[in-house]
Write a protein that holds these residues in place. Sequence first.
Motif, PDB file in Angstrom:
ATOM      1  N   LYS A   1       0.868  -1.180   0.000  1.00 13.68           N
ATOM      2  CA  LYS A   1       0.000   0.000   0.000  1.00 13.68           C
ATOM      3  C   LYS A   1       0.902   1.226   0.000  1.00 13.68           C
ATOM      4  O   LYS A   1       1.736   1.390   0.900  1.00 13.68           O
ATOM      5  CB  LYS A   1      -0.886  -0.015   1.252  1.00 13.68           C
ATOM      6  N   PHE A   2       0.787   2.080  -1.010  1.00 16.51           N
ATOM      7  CA  PHE A   2       1.705   3.217  -1.115  1.00 16.51           C
ATOM      8  C   PHE A   2       0.951   4.495  -1.467  1.00 16.51           C
ATOM      9  O   PHE A   2      -0.018   4.477  -2.209  1.00 16.51           O
ATOM     10  CB  PHE A   2       2.812   2.925  -2.138  1.00 16.51           C
TER      11      PHE A   2
ATOM     12  N   ARG B   1       6.817  -2.573 -14.278  1.00 19.60           N
ATOM     13  CA  ARG B   1       7.723  -3.541 -13.647  1.00 19.60           C
ATOM     14  C   ARG B   1       6.997  -4.817 -13.224  1.00 19.60           C
ATOM     15  O   ARG B   1       7.523  -5.909 -13.336  1.00 19.60           O
ATOM     16  CB  ARG B   1       8.414  -2.911 -12.421  1.00 19.60           C
ATOM     17  N   TYR B   2       5.768  -4.675 -12.694  1.00 23.50           N
ATOM     18  CA  TYR B   2       5.035  -5.856 -12.223  1.00 23.50           C
ATOM     19  C   TYR B   2       4.073  -6.415 -13.278  1.00 23.50           C
ATOM     20  O   TYR B   2       3.422  -7.435 -13.048  1.00 23.50           O
ATOM     21  CB  TYR B   2       4.268  -5.520 -10.939  1.00 23.50           C
ATOM     22  N   ARG B   3       3.972  -5.693 -14.418  1.00 25.79           N
ATOM     23  CA  ARG B   3       3.111  -6.105 -15.536  1.00 25.79           C
ATOM     24  C   ARG B   3       1.667  -6.337 -15.076  1.00 25.79           C
ATOM     25  O   ARG B   3       1.047  -7.359 -15.367  1.00 25.79           O
ATOM     26  CB  ARG B   3       3.662  -7.376 -16.201  1.00 25.79           C
ATOM     27  N   ILE B   4       1.170  -5.391 -14.286  1.00 23.32           N
ATOM     28  CA  ILE B   4      -0.237  -5.424 -13.868  1.00 23.32           C
ATOM     29  C   ILE B   4      -0.834  -4.039 -14.050  1.00 23.32           C
ATOM     30  O   ILE B   4      -0.107  -3.039 -14.102  1.00 23.32           O
ATOM     31  CB  ILE B   4      -0.413  -5.888 -12.397  1.00 23.32           C
ATOM     32  N   GLN B   5      -2.147  -3.966 -14.162  1.00 20.84           N
ATOM     33  CA  GLN B   5      -2.836  -2.689 -14.375  1.00 20.84           C
ATOM     34  C   GLN B   5      -3.475  -2.147 -13.101  1.00 20.84           C
ATOM     35  O   GLN B   5      -3.831  -0.979 -13.026  1.00 20.84           O
ATOM     36  CB  GLN B   5      -3.926  -2.858 -15.455  1.00 20.84           C
TER      37      GLN B   5
ATOM     38  N   ALA C   1       2.985   8.808 -10.954  1.00 23.28           N
ATOM     39  CA  ALA C   1       4.280   8.375 -11.496  1.00 23.28           C
ATOM     40  C   ALA C   1       4.715   7.045 -10.888  1.00 23.28           C
ATOM     41  O   ALA C   1       5.247   6.172 -11.578  1.00 23.28           O
ATOM     42  CB  ALA C   1       5.339   9.450 -11.224  1.00 23.28           C
ATOM     43  N   MET C   2       4.486   6.880  -9.585  1.00 22.34           N
ATOM     44  CA  MET C   2       4.825   5.619  -8.918  1.00 22.34           C
ATOM     45  C   MET C   2       4.002   4.469  -9.504  1.00 22.34           C
ATOM     46  O   MET C   2       4.530   3.379  -9.771  1.00 22.34           O
ATOM     47  CB  MET C   2       4.554   5.739  -7.408  1.00 22.34           C
ATOM     48  N   VAL C   3       2.712   4.710  -9.709  1.00 26.15           N
ATOM     49  CA  VAL C   3       1.828   3.690 -10.285  1.00 26.15           C
ATOM     50  C   VAL C   3       2.322   3.292 -11.671  1.00 26.15           C
ATOM     51  O   VAL C   3       2.416   2.101 -12.000  1.00 26.15           O
ATOM     52  CB  VAL C   3       0.367   4.186 -10.335  1.00 26.15           C
ATOM     53  N   GLU C   4       2.658   4.292 -12.510  1.00 28.98           N
ATOM     54  CA  GLU C   4       3.131   4.004 -13.870  1.00 28.98           C
ATOM     55  C   GLU C   4       4.392   3.156 -13.854  1.00 28.98           C
ATOM     56  O   GLU C   4       4.538   2.210 -14.627  1.00 28.98           O
ATOM     57  CB  GLU C   4       3.371   5.311 -14.638  1.00 28.98           C
ATOM     58  N   ARG C   5       5.321   3.507 -12.972  1.00 29.46           N
ATOM     59  CA  ARG C   5       6.576   2.744 -12.866  1.00 29.46           C
ATOM     60  C   ARG C   5       6.291   1.290 -12.454  1.00 29.46           C
ATOM     61  O   ARG C   5       6.813   0.347 -13.064  1.00 29.46           O
ATOM     62  CB  ARG C   5       7.491   3.411 -11.834  1.00 29.46           C
TER      63      ARG C   5
END
Length: 382
Positions: free
Chosen positions: A92-93, A126-130, A118-122
């Motif tokens: 949770k961030f 990296r985790y290949r999830i939406q 920006a954190m979500v996009e990164r």
Amino acid sequence: MEKMEWIAPCHFGLESVLKREIQDLGYEIVQVEDGRVTFAGGMDAVCRGNIFLRTAERILLKVGSFRAETFEELFERTKEIPWEEYIPQDGKFWVAKAASVKSRLFSPSDIQSIMKKAMVERLKTRYRIQWFPETGSSYPVRVFLMKDVVTVGLDTTGTSLHKRGYRPVAGKAPIAENLAAALIMLTPWKRDRILIDPFCGSGTFPIEAAMMAANIAPGMNRSFTAESWTNLIPKKSWYEAVNEAQDMIDDNIEADIQGYDADGEVLRAARRNAEEAGVSHLIHFQQREVKDLSHPKKYGFIITNPPYGERLEEKETLPRIYKEFGDAFRKLDSWSAYMITSYDDAERYFGKKSDKNRKIYNGMIRTYFYQFSGPKPPRQKK
């Protein structure tokens, strides 16, 4: 062990005290700025810092620093931070706090929103999830902009370090525990010397002094956000820090620490707080007016937080209170006194010019720490 950079915010004007504390723990100072000290250390530093530091507000893991003058730059540079090295897929961030000084970007809510995106996009790439479930541990982010330089940190502490856990009951105008500790550290007081707080309220100065005297680490009885960051910090590091704190306690000491207040109700709260902190046996609390301040022994210390008169109805009583305090202090001819107050006429009514004063911000209130130094006691003959 790999060294990381850790940021410890503190009250403005008390950076030197925190710097000394960090050095005493054995860590290297990287930078000292207004209201914060950056230091280097391994993962043990976050555990020991949170548990042992008396004057810090929190410990942040520094994850990035960059220049940004536009929101587009802020987005792109935030996105470049390797968030996947810190935040797991279910973490949770959020950007818990943003502060800006002398920077083109100054809206906290906009800074928080853009950095979260920006954190979500990164992390999406990296985790290949939406979509992120955010059902795991919390990873709050704090960001500070100074002259367009953005410093980003993960908050390892959670509730501020001044919340030791012993003060569920506070007086009318309580002083923060970490501020009280820092002010005591600015004086030459040691545990074999007398200490009195004649305006003790909920007991913060006497309790912090007693914890220092007994070597009780301020954070050993509370929890921290980063305790659940098992992807970064081994549980063993927390256990080791707590065990170190336990081993250092020296409870079988004699101390002359006293707290006086005219209000019997707040003294009851002070006694409860001292019990919660495990130091009630080291402090003597007594209902007493400041004009009755006295002690038969010499070379003692007064460290106190008298009324400021922040409420209008209190202002009229301040000249009398400070005059009575000054009159009582003059009878303690070999003593030293230290008081923090925002009252402009403090010295005038106290009846004595301070030997030193230090400007300190208590929250948003500008205060002065007035220091009236008494003579040093004669050296003990061996």
